[in-house]
Design an enzyme around this catalytic site. Structure first.
Site, PDB file in Angstrom:
ATOM      1  N   ASN A  31     -11.020   1.235  -0.095  1.00 57.57           N
ATOM      2  CA  ASN A  31     -12.073   0.457   0.574  1.00 57.57           C
ATOM      3  C   ASN A  31     -13.081  -0.187  -0.391  1.00 57.57           C
ATOM      4  O   ASN A  31     -13.599  -1.265  -0.125  1.00 57.57           O
ATOM      5  CB  ASN A  31     -12.795   1.308   1.619  1.00 57.57           C
ATOM      6  CG  ASN A  31     -13.422   2.558   1.063  1.00 57.57           C
ATOM      7  OD1 ASN A  31     -12.967   3.114   0.064  1.00 57.57           O
ATOM      8  ND2 ASN A  31     -14.489   3.015   1.692  1.00 57.57           N
ATOM      9  N   LYS A  45      -5.146   7.807 -10.004  1.00 54.43           N
ATOM     10  CA  LYS A  45      -4.117   7.578  -8.988  1.00 54.43           C
ATOM     11  C   LYS A  45      -4.808   6.832  -7.848  1.00 54.43           C
ATOM     12  O   LYS A  45      -5.560   7.413  -7.076  1.00 54.43           O
ATOM     13  CB  LYS A  45      -3.521   8.897  -8.497  1.00 54.43           C
ATOM     14  CG  LYS A  45      -2.295   8.717  -7.583  1.00 54.43           C
ATOM     15  CD  LYS A  45      -2.726   8.654  -6.146  1.00 54.43           C
ATOM     16  CE  LYS A  45      -1.547   8.416  -5.219  1.00 54.43           C
ATOM     17  NZ  LYS A  45      -1.619   7.158  -4.486  1.00 54.43           N
ATOM     18  N   HIS A  46      -4.592   5.526  -7.791  1.00 49.93           N
ATOM     19  CA  HIS A  46      -5.266   4.710  -6.785  1.00 49.93           C
ATOM     20  C   HIS A  46      -4.442   4.631  -5.500  1.00 49.93           C
ATOM     21  O   HIS A  46      -3.280   5.064  -5.465  1.00 49.93           O
ATOM     22  CB  HIS A  46      -5.505   3.301  -7.336  1.00 49.93           C
ATOM     23  CG  HIS A  46      -6.849   2.744  -6.984  1.00 49.93           C
ATOM     24  ND1 HIS A  46      -7.439   2.951  -5.744  1.00 49.93           N
ATOM     25  CD2 HIS A  46      -7.738   1.969  -7.681  1.00 49.93           C
ATOM     26  CE1 HIS A  46      -8.611   2.339  -5.715  1.00 49.93           C
ATOM     27  NE2 HIS A  46      -8.827   1.756  -6.869  1.00 49.93           N
ATOM     28  N   ALA A  47      -5.047   4.078  -4.457  1.00 53.14           N
ATOM     29  CA  ALA A  47      -4.325   3.857  -3.208  1.00 53.14           C
ATOM     30  C   ALA A  47      -3.246   2.797  -3.425  1.00 53.14           C
ATOM     31  O   ALA A  47      -3.497   1.789  -4.102  1.00 53.14           O
ATOM     32  CB  ALA A  47      -5.304   3.405  -2.124  1.00 53.14           C
ATOM     33  N   GLU A  49     -15.362  13.626  -2.140  1.00 53.38           N
ATOM     34  CA  GLU A  49     -16.207  12.694  -1.389  1.00 53.38           C
ATOM     35  C   GLU A  49     -15.367  12.212  -0.216  1.00 53.38           C
ATOM     36  O   GLU A  49     -14.455  11.398  -0.372  1.00 53.38           O
ATOM     37  CB  GLU A  49     -16.616  11.513  -2.274  1.00 53.38           C
ATOM     38  CG  GLU A  49     -17.454  11.880  -3.482  1.00 53.38           C
ATOM     39  CD  GLU A  49     -18.877  12.256  -3.139  1.00 53.38           C
ATOM     40  OE1 GLU A  49     -19.237  12.239  -1.935  1.00 53.38           O
ATOM     41  OE2 GLU A  49     -19.636  12.586  -4.061  1.00 53.38           O
ATOM     42  N   CYS A  66     -17.433   5.140   4.151  1.00 53.44           N
ATOM     43  CA  CYS A  66     -17.768   6.489   4.595  1.00 53.44           C
ATOM     44  C   CYS A  66     -19.258   6.608   4.904  1.00 53.44           C
ATOM     45  O   CYS A  66     -19.655   7.381   5.777  1.00 53.44           O
ATOM     46  CB  CYS A  66     -17.342   7.519   3.558  1.00 53.44           C
ATOM     47  SG  CYS A  66     -18.030   7.243   1.910  1.00 53.44           S
TER      48      CYS A  66
END
Length: 452
Positions: free
Chosen positions: A131, A154-156, A228, A262
């Site tokens: 996001n 390690k990204h989305a 988080e 979030c």
């Protein structure tokens, strides 16, 4: 395994990425541990100089990086530029403050000398979300690398293009090879990575489910973890508030990044004396938001990052309506796009009250008095942040102790700021990022005692 990045606005493929082989992953993990030995010994002044350069690289390539953010996850281009600039700010912040944050803490005892050192610990594995694909990474990387650790990202999968560009930022800034490495892997590789001897800690920003899974693995191998996770922030408006300012702030608090945050305000708890005025002005303001081409500077609302996310949001809206909520605005979905939506008559037990809504949906709740307002705000399994709008600052500060969240903002939306610690309680996670707290999360606070 192949990963595909798809532009949610037009459905076009942005990129195709091949997962690392087992051997390639092993090499990167080994390198991270080996490079740490020399990187951790570099003078702190060298490391602060490099993070300063990273900030400049971000500014020099602002448009390229912003375009990638917009292409991969659908954020309006103006917000993408703001995100890249915020990353440059956090780099500058740690360049300027790291020496003070990592200074030895002298503690007077009966020893000739006693103090606390702040030493780096090794490789830190970061699992990051889509996001805010640049900001979430730099929020972790700026303090962690500057403290002398190495980083593994390690990204989305839908923002692997952003991940490669972030790795490129550190290379362009002059960081030694291996200090920051991007890992194109499936989440199934998480245990292998966390269990590796070089990896000393893991930080994750993401869903409750992902956080729970990673925390369990970290616990199994006795590695420190920072989480988080989600939020269901309350935005309380008291009867003495400046309603026009509250409405203006509320629109941004809910609709920024198409509500995919979030820390976005999600539950708007209004005292009954100002309920009608606030709802009328809020609905009018939200209805005027411009949606459309995400590359247009004037676009304010884009699509959600993936169709499954829009589908999930729409299910929450429909379920809440079945439970008695009423549509005040919007409510419709078209592929990845979900209309900015306001639901009234929302009560505890409804989906949009109890669950995190990750998109442009605002739940409006009426409270009879200030005590009920704060009670409703606390009625959540999440604990990220609360906003209160009032002209009685003293009263607002008195009520701060009633809020168990990690943040309490008066007359402002809850937001992250490099100068302030950031993190949540309850199912919003644990640990703190940013400020001095964020830098000290991944250091060895080593006690040194010298007897005379």
């Amino acid at each position: 395994m192949e990963f595909y990045s798809i532009n949610p606005y037009d459905g076009e493929q942005v990129g195709k990425y091949t997962a690392l082989s087992s051997v390639e992953l092993d090499e990167k993990l080994h390198k991270s541990g080996e490079v740490f030995k020399s990187w951790s010994q570099k003078p702190l002044s060298d490391r602060t100089g490099l993070i300063k350069k990273a900030g400049q690289v971000l500014r020099d390539n602002l448009e390229e990086y912003a375009q990638m953010i917009t292409s991969e996850m659908g954020k309006p281009i103006s917000e993408s530029r703001a995100e890249v600039n915020k990353c440059a700010w956090v780099c500058d912040y740690y360049a300027e403050n790291a020496i003070a944050f990592l200074a030895q803490e002298v503690i007077e005892t009966d020893a000739k000398m006693s103090f606390v050192r702040h030493d780096p610990i090794g490789a830190v594995f970061a699992v990051m979300p889509w996001n805010f694909p640049f900001w979430q990474v730099f929020r972790f990387a700026a303090p962690t690398l500057t403290a002398g650790n190495t980083g593994l990202l390690k990204h989305a999968p839908n923002v692997f293009g952003c991940a490669l560009m972030i790795e490129e930022v550190f290379k362009k800034a002059g960081y030694p090879d291996g200090v920051f490495q991007n890992l194109i892997v499936h989440h199934d590789e998480s245990e292998k990575i966390i269990s590796h001897d070089a990896v000393k800690a893991v930080t994750l920003t993401g869903s409750e489910k992902a956080g729970s899974a990673v925390a369990q693995i970290a616990g199994k191998y006795i590695k420190k973890s920072l989480l988080e996770l989600g939020g269901n922030n309350a935005f309380i408006v008291l009867e003495d508030a400046d309603i026009d300012q509250a409405v203006k702030t509320a629109v941004t608090a809910r609709m920024l990044n198409c509500g995919q945050s979030c820390i976005a305000a999600k539950r708007f708890i209004l005292l009954e004396g100002i309920y009608d005025e606030f709802v009328s002005k809020f609905t009018d303001s939200v209805s005027k938001l411009k949606s459309g081409d995400t590359t247009d500077d004037n676009t304010q609302v884009g699509p959600l990052a993936r169709k499954d996310l829009a589908d999930q949001l729409n299910k929450q809206v429909k379920k809440s309506i079945e439970q008695g909520a009423t549509i005040l605005l919007g409510g419709n979905q078209d592929e990845c796009f979900h209309e900015p939506t306001i639901l009234g008559n929302v009560k505890p037990g409804m989906a949009v009250f109890d669950e995190e809504t990750f998109g442009p949906v605002a739940a409006v709740i009426k409270a009879q008095n200030i005590d009920e307002a704060f009670s409703l705000a606390e009625n959540s399994k999440f604990g990220l942040g609360t906003t209160v709008f009032t002209t009685d600052i003293e009263k607002a500060l008195e009520y701060a102790e009633r809020v168990s969240d990690g943040a309490y903002f008066v007359n402002e939306l809850v937001k992250s700021d490099p100068r302030l610690p950031f993190g949540g309680t309850k199912l919003s996670g644990y640990g703190r990022e940013l400020a001095r707290d964020g830098m000290l999360e991944f250091v060895n606070r080593k006690t040194v005692y010298v007897k005379g």
